[in-house]
Design a protein around this motif. Structure first.
Motif, short mmCIF file in Angstrom:
data_model
loop_
_atom_site.label_atom_id
_atom_site.label_comp_id
_atom_site.label_asym_id
_atom_site.label_seq_id
_atom_site.Cartn_x
_atom_site.Cartn_y
_atom_site.Cartn_z
N THR A 16 -41.17 44.57 26.10
CA THR A 16 -40.75 43.92 27.34
C THR A 16 -40.28 42.49 27.06
N LYS A 17 -40.93 41.82 26.14
CA LYS A 17 -40.48 40.48 25.76
C LYS A 17 -39.10 40.54 25.11
N LEU A 18 -38.85 41.60 24.33
CA LEU A 18 -37.51 41.77 23.76
C LEU A 18 -36.48 41.96 24.87
N LEU A 19 -36.83 42.71 25.90
CA LEU A 19 -35.91 42.91 27.01
C LEU A 19 -35.65 41.59 27.74
N MET A 20 -36.70 40.79 27.92
CA MET A 20 -36.51 39.50 28.58
C MET A 20 -35.50 38.65 27.79
N GLU A 21 -35.58 38.72 26.46
CA GLU A 21 -34.60 38.01 25.63
C GLU A 21 -33.19 38.57 25.85
N GLN A 22 -33.10 39.90 25.93
CA GLN A 22 -31.80 40.54 26.11
C GLN A 22 -31.18 40.20 27.47
N LEU A 23 -32.00 39.97 28.46
CA LEU A 23 -31.48 39.61 29.78
C LEU A 23 -30.80 38.26 29.76
N VAL A 24 -31.20 37.42 28.80
CA VAL A 24 -30.59 36.09 28.67
C VAL A 24 -29.41 36.14 27.72
N LYS A 25 -29.57 36.88 26.61
CA LYS A 25 -28.52 36.92 25.59
C LYS A 25 -28.46 38.33 25.02
N THR A 26 -27.34 39.02 25.26
CA THR A 26 -27.26 40.44 24.91
C THR A 26 -26.29 40.73 23.77
N ASP A 27 -25.86 39.72 23.05
CA ASP A 27 -24.81 39.95 22.05
C ASP A 27 -25.36 40.29 20.67
N LYS A 28 -26.68 40.41 20.54
CA LYS A 28 -27.24 40.68 19.22
C LYS A 28 -28.42 41.64 19.35
N THR A 29 -28.40 42.72 18.54
CA THR A 29 -29.51 43.66 18.56
C THR A 29 -30.61 43.18 17.62
N LYS A 30 -31.81 43.66 17.90
CA LYS A 30 -32.96 43.26 17.08
C LYS A 30 -33.84 44.48 16.86
N LYS A 31 -34.34 44.66 15.64
CA LYS A 31 -35.21 45.78 15.32
C LYS A 31 -36.52 45.25 14.74
N ILE A 32 -37.62 45.75 15.27
CA ILE A 32 -38.95 45.30 14.85
C ILE A 32 -39.81 46.52 14.57
#
Length: 327
Positions: free
Chosen positions: A299-315
């Motif tokens: 969910t924290k990753l989604l919160m980041e994506q809501l602000v900036k969606t131009d870069k994917t992240k894998k954890i």
């Protein structure tokens, strides 16, 4: 019903000042903020959600797609998701696929039609059709549980965790280790965990027999039936690794009904940390994938994506082994 005009009149400010304060958009003096907040508290005024959505083009709602809400893994993940959403003033719209892969694909546009701001998907497959639907989405979509190309995701360490547990079983002296898995439709649980089991036995030059491998459907009864199938083999195993906790409970029930002592006659290990496992004996040796924390992290990753969606992240998420006393 109290309106924004009423708030402005009672606080002795303009309507536009109240609007700026509510929307956190533009300057409002400290004195005016105090007066507006005081009036809002006294009147119990609630801003119109629909009006706010029209202004901000945000609904404050996050869609969540689950395989089955009744599973303990899903419920714990949802607890973590909900905690972060509440902290960020978002609401949750839940859907469940009942393990239907087509529904995973269908629900993404369906949720967008409900104007959600983003989507969290607990995926059970990595089909190209699903990947394409995620890439086409007009809102951020983050994935928990599967490794998909070009997506922001968190994967469970299925391979490493399974190897860790099977190695631990070998350390405890077991040499004829059987396996209860699920169909390969689910790559993480169905393919990766089985591969880790097979690789570990091969590394230790231990036997792998077809009759020691059976499959269930994630449910307790299917674990019971899979264990029954394995115990029909001519040469009996001395332990079983089960890929989910629910199926392990079913396997354990079959063994107990057939007068096998655990772990003296048969060792058993699994993944999942079921709440049920606290009330059964022996306590299952298991892998804790820390699902609440995984729900919070995605969910924290989604919160980041809501602000900036131009870069994917894998954890890759963390895990811990809990020995229990079933080995």
């Amino acid at each position: 019903m109290t309106t924004i005009n009423d708030i402005a009149k009672l606080a002795n400010v303009s309507r536009s000042t109240v609007s700026r304060h509510l929307n956190k958009n533009g300057y409002v003096s400290q004195d005016a903020q105090v007066r507006i907040d005081k009036v809002i508290k006294e009147t119990g005024y609630l801003p119109s959600q629909s009006a706010q959505s029209l202004r901000t083009k945000k609904t404050g709602v996050i869609g969540v797609i689950l395989p089955k809400i009744s599973t303990e893994t899903a419920s714990r993940v949802v607890e973590g998701i909900n905690q972060v959403l509440q902290e960020n003033n978002y609401q949750m719209l839940l859907t469940q696929t009942l393990l239907n892969k087509e529904k995973e694909i269908e629900f993404i546009p369906l949720l967008q039609a409900r104007h959600v701001d983003g989507i969290i998907l607990l995926a059970t497959n990595t089909d190209d059709a699903l990947v394409n639907e995620i890439k086409k989405a007009k809102v951020p979509v983050v994935v928990l549980g599967q490794d998909m190309p070009e997506t922001t995701s968190i994967q469970y360490p299925d391979y490493d965790a399974t190897k860790n547990m099977v190695n631990y079983m070998i350390e405890q002296g077991y040499r004829r280790i059987s396996f209860i898995g699920v169909p390969e439709d689910d790559p993480a649980v169905g393919i990766t965990r089985k591969k880790a089991y097979l690789d570990t036995l091969k590394e230790h030059q231990l036997p792998v027999k077809k009759e020691w491998i059976a499959y269930g459907d994630f449910s307790i009864p299917s674990g019971y039936e899979a264990m029954k199938t394995i115990m029909g083999a001519k040469q009996k195993p001395d332990a079983v690794f089960v890929v989910t906790d629910n199926m392990a409970v079913g396997a354990m029930q079959y063994l107990k009904e057939n007068n096998l002592q655990l772990p003296q006659d048969m060792g058993i290990a699994t993944t999942g940390v079921s709440r049920l496992s606290k009330y059964i004996e022996p306590i299952l040796a298991t892998i804790d994938f820390q699902n609440e924390q995984a729900g919070m992290a995605i969910t924290k990753l989604l919160m980041e994506q809501l602000v900036k969606t131009d870069k994917t992240k894998k954890i890759t998420h963390t895990y811990r082994r809990l020995p229990g006393n079933s080995l």
